[in-house]
Design a protein around this motif. Structure first.
Motif, PDB file in Angstrom:
ATOM      1  N   SER A  83       6.711  60.991  42.162  1.00  0.00           N
ATOM      2  CA  SER A  83       6.570  62.102  43.109  1.00  0.00           C
ATOM      3  C   SER A  83       6.196  61.561  44.481  1.00  0.00           C
ATOM      4  N   VAL A  84       6.721  62.212  45.497  1.00  0.00           N
ATOM      5  CA  VAL A  84       6.467  61.818  46.878  1.00  0.00           C
ATOM      6  C   VAL A  84       5.706  62.956  47.552  1.00  0.00           C
ATOM      7  N   PRO A  85       4.568  62.646  48.194  1.00  0.00           N
ATOM      8  CA  PRO A  85       3.835  63.705  48.881  1.00  0.00           C
ATOM      9  C   PRO A  85       4.674  64.344  49.988  1.00  0.00           C
ATOM     10  N   ASP A  86       4.417  65.610  50.246  1.00  0.00           N
ATOM     11  CA  ASP A  86       5.160  66.320  51.292  1.00  0.00           C
ATOM     12  C   ASP A  86       4.988  65.667  52.659  1.00  0.00           C
ATOM     13  N   SER A  87       3.848  65.005  52.871  1.00  0.00           N
ATOM     14  CA  SER A  87       3.592  64.391  54.174  1.00  0.00           C
ATOM     15  C   SER A  87       4.498  63.204  54.454  1.00  0.00           C
ATOM     16  N   SER A  88       5.132  62.634  53.432  1.00  0.00           N
ATOM     17  CA  SER A  88       5.988  61.468  53.665  1.00  0.00           C
ATOM     18  C   SER A  88       7.467  61.789  53.514  1.00  0.00           C
ATOM     19  N   ASP A  89       7.828  63.059  53.638  1.00  0.00           N
ATOM     20  CA  ASP A  89       9.241  63.435  53.530  1.00  0.00           C
ATOM     21  C   ASP A  89      10.102  62.813  54.621  1.00  0.00           C
ATOM     22  N   ASP A  90       9.573  62.707  55.846  1.00  0.00           N
ATOM     23  CA  ASP A  90      10.353  62.180  56.953  1.00  0.00           C
ATOM     24  C   ASP A  90      10.180  60.674  57.126  1.00  0.00           C
ATOM     25  N   SER A 132       8.236  55.372  51.157  1.00  0.00           N
ATOM     26  CA  SER A 132       7.352  56.262  50.411  1.00  0.00           C
ATOM     27  C   SER A 132       6.868  55.527  49.165  1.00  0.00           C
TER      28      SER A 132
END
Length: 154
Positions: free
Chosen positions: A30-37, A41
């Motif tokens: 899972s990737v935190p929402d803060s590292s979407d851009d 990650s």
């Protein structure tokens, strides 16, 4: 007795299967929402390792080699089993003990198993490498658990 090329291809196939499994598990992280851009990650390194392992093991399977006989008579099975046991112990102990002490114990045990007997070399090197990696992770803003020491200190 298998030839060297057969043994190498069997090992390459095992590495390929392991790499593909590792790659599949890397995609599931899972990737935190803060590292979407972010271009990097939590899954970047596992994916890169899985792809690299799959490529190298495929190259090992496809490369031509001389067909000379090979055996495993001189292989250090006890040392290998000891290192595997150390890795399992590391995985079990990292949460309760924390990263630095568990890593230091793992490295010291590994060094001892591989032949280093001088405690004045084992302890500082193992602790120094563990603290060095902790500092590197801290500089990269990766939080590592201090385990029992964190609970004792507050």
């Amino acid at each position: 007795m298998p030839t060297r090329i057969q043994a190498e291809r069997q090992m390459a196939l095992a590495l390929l299967l392991f790499s593909l499994g590792y790659l599949a598990l890397g995609w599931r992280l899972s990737v935190p929402d803060s590292s979407d851009d972010s271009p990097f990650s939590a899954r970047s390194f596992p994916i890169a390792l899985g792809v690299l392992g799959a490529l190298l093991s495929t190259l090992l399977m496809l490369r031509p080699a001389a067909g000379e006989p090979v055996g495993v008579a001189g292989f250090a099975w006890g040392r290998t089993a000891g290192l595997l046991a150390l890795m399992a112990g590391f995985a079990l102990a990292i949460t309760p003990l924390g990263f630095v002490p568990t890593s230091a114990l793992f490295l010291a045990g590994g060094f001892r198993l591989l032949g280093e007997r001088r405690p004045w070399v084992l302890a500082p090197v193992a602790l120094g490498v563990s603290l060095g990696f902790w500092a590197l992770f801290r500089a990269l803003d990766v939080t590592l658990d201090w385990g029992v020491f964190e609970r004792l200190l507050g």
